[in-house]
Design a protein around this motif. Structure first.
Motif, mmCIF file in Angstrom:
data_model
loop_
_atom_site.group_PDB
_atom_site.id
_atom_site.type_symbol
_atom_site.label_atom_id
_atom_site.label_comp_id
_atom_site.label_asym_id
_atom_site.label_seq_id
_atom_site.Cartn_x
_atom_site.Cartn_y
_atom_site.Cartn_z
ATOM 1 N N ASP A 425 -8.558 4.369 -30.200
ATOM 2 C CA ASP A 425 -9.059 5.661 -30.655
ATOM 3 C C ASP A 425 -7.945 6.443 -31.348
ATOM 4 O O ASP A 425 -6.806 5.951 -31.489
ATOM 5 C CB ASP A 425 -9.657 6.455 -29.493
ATOM 6 N N GLY A 426 -8.260 7.635 -31.780
ATOM 7 C CA GLY A 426 -7.288 8.426 -32.537
ATOM 8 C C GLY A 426 -6.009 8.713 -31.769
ATOM 9 O O GLY A 426 -4.901 8.642 -32.332
ATOM 10 N N GLU A 427 -6.134 9.035 -30.483
ATOM 11 C CA GLU A 427 -4.962 9.338 -29.674
ATOM 12 C C GLU A 427 -4.065 8.113 -29.552
ATOM 13 O O GLU A 427 -2.823 8.207 -29.644
ATOM 14 C CB GLU A 427 -5.407 9.800 -28.277
ATOM 15 N N GLN A 428 -4.666 6.946 -29.372
ATOM 16 C CA GLN A 428 -3.888 5.717 -29.238
ATOM 17 C C GLN A 428 -3.202 5.370 -30.556
ATOM 18 O O GLN A 428 -2.048 4.904 -30.565
ATOM 19 C CB GLN A 428 -4.792 4.568 -28.790
ATOM 20 N N ILE A 429 -3.914 5.586 -31.670
ATOM 21 C CA ILE A 429 -3.322 5.307 -32.988
ATOM 22 C C ILE A 429 -2.080 6.166 -33.194
ATOM 23 O O ILE A 429 -1.023 5.692 -33.643
ATOM 24 C CB ILE A 429 -4.357 5.553 -34.098
ATOM 25 N N MET A 430 -2.175 7.447 -32.873
ATOM 26 C CA MET A 430 -1.021 8.337 -33.056
ATOM 27 C C MET A 430 0.142 7.917 -32.161
ATOM 28 O O MET A 430 1.310 7.988 -32.578
ATOM 29 C CB MET A 430 -1.444 9.788 -32.756
ATOM 30 N N ALA A 431 -0.164 7.452 -30.983
ATOM 31 C CA ALA A 431 0.897 7.020 -30.067
ATOM 32 C C ALA A 431 1.588 5.766 -30.585
ATOM 33 O O ALA A 431 2.823 5.662 -30.545
ATOM 34 C CB ALA A 431 0.309 6.762 -28.677
ATOM 35 N N VAL A 432 0.827 4.809 -31.093
ATOM 36 C CA VAL A 432 1.402 3.560 -31.611
ATOM 37 C C VAL A 432 2.253 3.840 -32.843
ATOM 38 O O VAL A 432 3.351 3.287 -33.007
ATOM 39 C CB VAL A 432 0.278 2.551 -31.945
ATOM 40 N N LEU A 433 1.757 4.698 -33.729
ATOM 41 C CA LEU A 433 2.451 4.953 -35.002
ATOM 42 C C LEU A 433 3.486 6.059 -34.889
ATOM 43 O O LEU A 433 4.315 6.230 -35.793
ATOM 44 C CB LEU A 433 1.434 5.307 -36.094
ATOM 45 N N THR A 468 0.301 -2.225 -36.149
ATOM 46 C CA THR A 468 1.748 -2.128 -36.372
ATOM 47 C C THR A 468 2.132 -2.891 -37.639
ATOM 48 O O THR A 468 2.953 -2.419 -38.449
ATOM 49 C CB THR A 468 2.516 -2.685 -35.160
ATOM 50 N N SER A 469 1.564 -4.068 -37.826
ATOM 51 C CA SER A 469 1.855 -4.870 -39.010
ATOM 52 C C SER A 469 1.382 -4.162 -40.272
ATOM 53 O O SER A 469 2.085 -4.117 -41.289
ATOM 54 C CB SER A 469 1.192 -6.243 -38.873
ATOM 55 N N TRP A 470 0.160 -3.620 -40.205
ATOM 56 C CA TRP A 470 -0.397 -2.891 -41.370
ATOM 57 C C TRP A 470 0.492 -1.698 -41.719
ATOM 58 O O TRP A 470 0.773 -1.432 -42.889
ATOM 59 C CB TRP A 470 -1.807 -2.433 -41.015
ATOM 60 N N TRP A 471 0.957 -0.986 -40.720
ATOM 61 C CA TRP A 471 1.787 0.198 -40.930
ATOM 62 C C TRP A 471 3.123 -0.188 -41.562
ATOM 63 O O TRP A 471 3.611 0.496 -42.474
ATOM 64 C CB TRP A 471 1.998 0.886 -39.590
#
Length: 476
Positions: A425-433, A468-471
């Protein structure tokens, strides 16, 4: 059609119910006349269900309120300016209206309300003779000043007075004529039909809201096909929904294609059949029927005569969706209905690519995602859109859609596809990136959604690896 004796027995039984008997007694004791009027009386003769209870009275609106207050569970006077008081008596909703003799002036969109003094005069100002029937209460006397019973027996729609005067008083009655042909299976008498054609332009005096409401009632009738044909043949449809008569495309001697207008009416008929047989809705579904009626309105503007006698309608789905949205807005339909009909119009061709080659699971997921909460309606519209007389082709398309629905069911069971969303979800995406809210989060979310649609559920670990790879590939 019931016999007069049978219909009167049925009306007598209705008059004995708590709601009607309480009203009849209260008005009689107050010294005012009361009569059951219009649709309930008509439907008793036609052996149709009696739903709405409408009454007319010699009492004024203030007097009606005084009479119904002691015997009602609730009452409301939202229609008081037009002489109508609503109430709930013994658990049933009723409307009671003072005798009226009002009319339109031919210029404004609202009637000049004039209260009358006689039941017979009130009945003669109504739209059609079959609705100009009343049952006096409590004496159970049938009142029929315009010979409506004869017209019921003959299955004819006729105005109680000259149609020119009746339609001049309220032009919306012309659209009601189309609705009643669809609801009752009746035909118009010659004078009424000729007056509709001659006076079609008067419908412009009626508000868009009233026209849209009447069109909705027509489409939800038992057989809207005949009502739509009447609107088109009379010229009314040119004024209220010109996209439909525009479907009657000119035939070029060197180029041949399906009659789009007749195809549309057939799609409407078939959509109603699927709507009923699939049992997906409680009663008529207006969105399905509007979508069936409007799904091809983009064709006139996109028709191209190609070499070799071929006719093309490229992108008529997208053009039609925009036209549907514009027309329904003009008729003051609600936003949810407008959005749903436009979406169905836009998607109605999507399935036909399914027969050209095997769809991947990803393509099936996208079909479901794009349809959203309109998936069942899209199933109905797509199936109804097959009107070919070639039985082999029709069977092939039918079997293909059976296969698509089965794959949707299987994928849904495997993946809970009705709630397709990324694995993070959005919160997890922000944490990973390691970013805060912003455009990048939306882009990442869409990337993960595409991955989810392509490959099914990934799991949190694999989704994180791909994100992570995409980023990293973006050069961050």
């Amino acid at each position: 059609m019931q016999s007069v004796a049978t219909a009167l027995t049925r009306l007598g039984d209705l008059a004995a119910t708590p709601t009607v008997s309480r009203l009849a007694t209260a008005f009689h004791e107050s010294g005012h006349e009361l009569a059951l009027v219009g649709g309930p009386v008509r439907d008793a003769f036609l052996d149709r269900p009696i739903n709405d209870l409408d009454f007319t009275t010699s009492a004024t609106p203030d007097q009606i309120l005084q009479i119904v207050k002691p015997i009602s569970d609730a009452h409301w006077d939202i229609g008081r300016a037009f002489g109508t008081i609503g109430a709930r008596i013994a658990g049933e909703k009723v409307e009671i209206t003072t005798y009226r003799s009002d009319s339109y002036d031919g210029q404004t969109r609202k009637p000049e309300v004039v209260f009358g003094h006689r039941l017979e005069d009130d009945l003669l100002r109504r739209d059609f003779t079959v609705n100009a029937l009343a049952l006096r209460l409590p004496g159970l006397t049938l009142v029929d000043p315009a010979n409506g019973i004869d017209d019921l027996l003959a299955g004819v729609l006729r105005t109680p007075i000259s149609p020119e005067i009746s339609f001049g008083d309220d032009p919306l009655r012309m659209m009601r004529a189309a609705r009643f042909t669809a609801q009752l299976g009746f035909t118009l008498d010659v004078d009424t039909a000729e007056a509709m054609e001659a006076m079609a332009d008067r419908i412009r005096n009626i508000s868009a809201e009233r026209i849209g409401d009447e069109l909705s009632k027509l489409l939800c009738a038992d057989d809207p096909h005949v009502g739509i044909e009447l609107l088109v043949d009379s010229g009314l449809c040119d004024r209220v929904m010109p996209e439909i008569p525009a479907l009657r495309l000119e035939v070029d001697e060197h180029h041949h294609h399906k009659d789009v207008y007749q195809h549309t009416l057939t799609v409407l008929d078939q959509a109603i059949g699927y709507e009923k047989s699939r049992g997906s809705f409680d009663g008529p579904d207006l969105i399905v029927r509007l979508a069936a009626l409007l799904h091809d309105i983009g064709k006139p503007g996109t028709r191209r005569l190609e070499p070799g006698g071929v006719v093309s309608f490229y992108h008529h789905d997208l053009v039609g969706a925009k036209l549907a949205k514009k027309r329904l807005r003009a008729l003051r339909f609600d936003n949810d209905t407008i959005s749903a009909v436009a979406r169905l119009t836009e998607l109605h061709l999507r399935f036909f690519g399914y027969t050209e080659g095997a769809w991947t699971d990803s393509a099936v997921r996208r079909y479901v995602r794009d349809a959203g909460d309109q998936l069942e309606r899209l199933h109905i519209l797509t199936r109804a859109d097959v009107t070919t007389r070639n039985r082999r082709k029709a069977d092939r398309l039918g079997f293909a859609y059976d296969d698509l629905e089965q794959r949707i069911k299987e994928l849904a069971e495997q993946e809970e596809m009705a709630a397709v969303r990324p694995d993070l979800d959005g919160e997890q995406i922000m944490a990973v990136l390691g970013v805060g809210p912003g455009r990048e989060v939306g882009e990442a979310y869409r990337y993960l959604l595409e991955q989810r649609l392509d490959d099914g559920p990934l799991g949190e670990e694999e989704a994180t690896r791909r994100l992570t790879s995409w980023w990293a590939e973006r050069g961050r």
